[in-house]
Scaffold this motif. Structure first.
Motif, short mmCIF file in Angstrom:
data_model
loop_
_atom_site.label_atom_id
_atom_site.label_comp_id
_atom_site.label_asym_id
_atom_site.label_seq_id
_atom_site.Cartn_x
_atom_site.Cartn_y
_atom_site.Cartn_z
N ASN A 13 -12.11 3.16 8.00
CA ASN A 13 -11.67 4.55 7.05
C ASN A 13 -10.28 4.40 6.98
O ASN A 13 -10.40 4.66 5.87
N ALA A 14 -9.99 4.31 7.10
CA ALA A 14 -8.31 4.48 7.85
C ALA A 14 -7.54 2.93 6.67
O ALA A 14 -5.93 3.73 6.44
N LEU A 15 -7.53 2.34 7.09
CA LEU A 15 -7.28 0.84 6.54
C LEU A 15 -6.73 0.91 5.07
O LEU A 15 -7.71 1.60 4.01
N GLU A 16 -5.57 0.72 4.07
CA GLU A 16 -5.43 0.41 3.33
C GLU A 16 -6.48 -0.51 2.45
O GLU A 16 -6.81 -1.43 3.03
N GLU A 17 -6.37 -0.48 1.20
CA GLU A 17 -7.28 -1.29 0.64
C GLU A 17 -7.91 -2.10 1.14
O GLU A 17 -8.67 -2.68 0.96
N ARG A 18 -6.69 -3.48 0.70
CA ARG A 18 -6.68 -4.26 0.68
C ARG A 18 -7.08 -4.84 2.03
O ARG A 18 -7.88 -6.22 1.87
N ALA A 19 -6.54 -4.81 3.40
CA ALA A 19 -6.95 -5.08 4.49
C ALA A 19 -8.68 -4.57 4.47
O ALA A 19 -9.03 -5.35 5.36
N ALA A 20 -9.28 -2.87 4.05
CA ALA A 20 -10.07 -3.41 3.99
C ALA A 20 -10.91 -4.15 3.59
O ALA A 20 -12.56 -4.28 3.69
N ALA A 21 -10.57 -5.06 2.38
CA ALA A 21 -11.33 -5.77 1.20
C ALA A 21 -11.91 -6.71 2.17
O ALA A 21 -12.63 -7.07 2.17
N ALA A 22 -10.38 -6.82 2.70
CA ALA A 22 -10.59 -8.31 3.75
C ALA A 22 -11.38 -8.53 4.92
O ALA A 22 -12.07 -9.37 5.30
N SER A 31 -17.91 -10.06 -3.48
CA SER A 31 -16.87 -9.29 -3.55
C SER A 31 -17.61 -8.37 -4.12
O SER A 31 -16.59 -6.84 -4.15
N GLU A 32 -18.23 -7.97 -5.37
CA GLU A 32 -19.33 -7.19 -5.68
C GLU A 32 -19.39 -6.32 -4.78
O GLU A 32 -19.52 -4.76 -4.62
N TRP A 33 -20.30 -7.22 -3.73
CA TRP A 33 -20.48 -6.08 -2.62
C TRP A 33 -19.69 -5.22 -1.52
O TRP A 33 -19.37 -4.10 -1.71
N GLY A 34 -18.40 -6.12 -1.18
CA GLY A 34 -17.43 -5.47 -1.08
C GLY A 34 -16.50 -4.19 -1.98
O GLY A 34 -16.12 -2.81 -1.38
N SER A 35 -17.03 -4.40 -3.15
CA SER A 35 -16.10 -3.52 -3.73
C SER A 35 -17.18 -2.57 -3.88
O SER A 35 -16.43 -0.91 -3.96
N ARG A 36 -18.46 -2.20 -3.57
CA ARG A 36 -19.19 -1.55 -3.79
C ARG A 36 -19.11 -0.69 -2.44
O ARG A 36 -19.19 0.51 -2.44
N LEU A 37 -18.99 -1.18 -0.87
CA LEU A 37 -18.86 -0.97 -0.21
C LEU A 37 -17.53 -0.34 0.13
O LEU A 37 -16.97 1.30 0.51
N LEU A 38 -16.44 -0.38 -0.20
CA LEU A 38 -14.71 0.32 -0.64
C LEU A 38 -15.14 1.63 -1.36
O LEU A 38 -14.45 2.68 -1.07
#
Length: 168
Positions: A13-22, A31-38
């Motif tokens: 939860n605390a990760l910066e967005e780019r790191a969380a996306a990775a 990428s759609e799945w990841g975007s929804r979770l982000l």
């Protein structure tokens, strides 16, 4: 909830967005799945994260599923240097050469028939069980197989998200 699951989820939860996306891309290559979770962060608990993952899998288009499947190596050939791939395909690790050769043949037949990698939740399955699943699914229609692929992707993602939330 154990302290380790809280800390793993808290770190995510605390990760910066780019790191969380990775991190999410390592769970699922869509990428759609990841975007929804982000978009759903922060998650209050593992159950909420898993529910979001399930909803995101259910919403994937055909193209999104193709993108997700492209992130998975064929059964019997885990991605070199990828501990998750090796762990998930452990059932094939000690398989006899005859079974490995048969799996290669079946994988190729499956890819020719359906145009993508055979996707199955291999965690805990023996090489023989994986072979039998592959044999059985070769007879499916494309539509039926797409339903099974979505379900199997959901199982894989749940296992990986749980490990993420537990800090593994």
């Amino acid at each position: 909830m154990t302290p380790s699951s809280t800390s793993g989820l808290d770190r995510f939860n605390a990760l910066e967005e780019r790191a969380a996306a990775a991190v999410l891309h390592e769970v699922c290559a869509s990428s759609e799945w990841g975007s929804r979770l982000l978009a759903g962060r922060p998650y209050p608990d593992t159950d909420a994260l898993l529910a979001a993952g399930d909803a995101a899998v259910a919403a994937l288009t055909g193209a999104d599923l193709e993108e997700a499947m492209a992130g998975h190596p064929p059964i019997g050939r885990p991605r070199p240097g990828d501990p998750a791939s090796a762990r998930e395909q452990r059932g094939m690790a000690g398989a006899p050469e005859e079974l490995r050769a048969e799996m290669l043949e079946l994988n190729l037949a499956y890819q020719e028939r359906f145009g993508h990698v055979f996707l199955v939740c291999a965690t805990g399955a023996s090489g023989e069980q994986l072979r039998d699943a592959l044999r059985d699914r070769l007879g499916n229609t494309a539509e039926r197989e797409r339903e099974i692929v979505r379900r199997e992707l959901g199982k894989i993602n749940r296992i990986r998200l749980t490990r993420l939330a537990e800090g593994a």
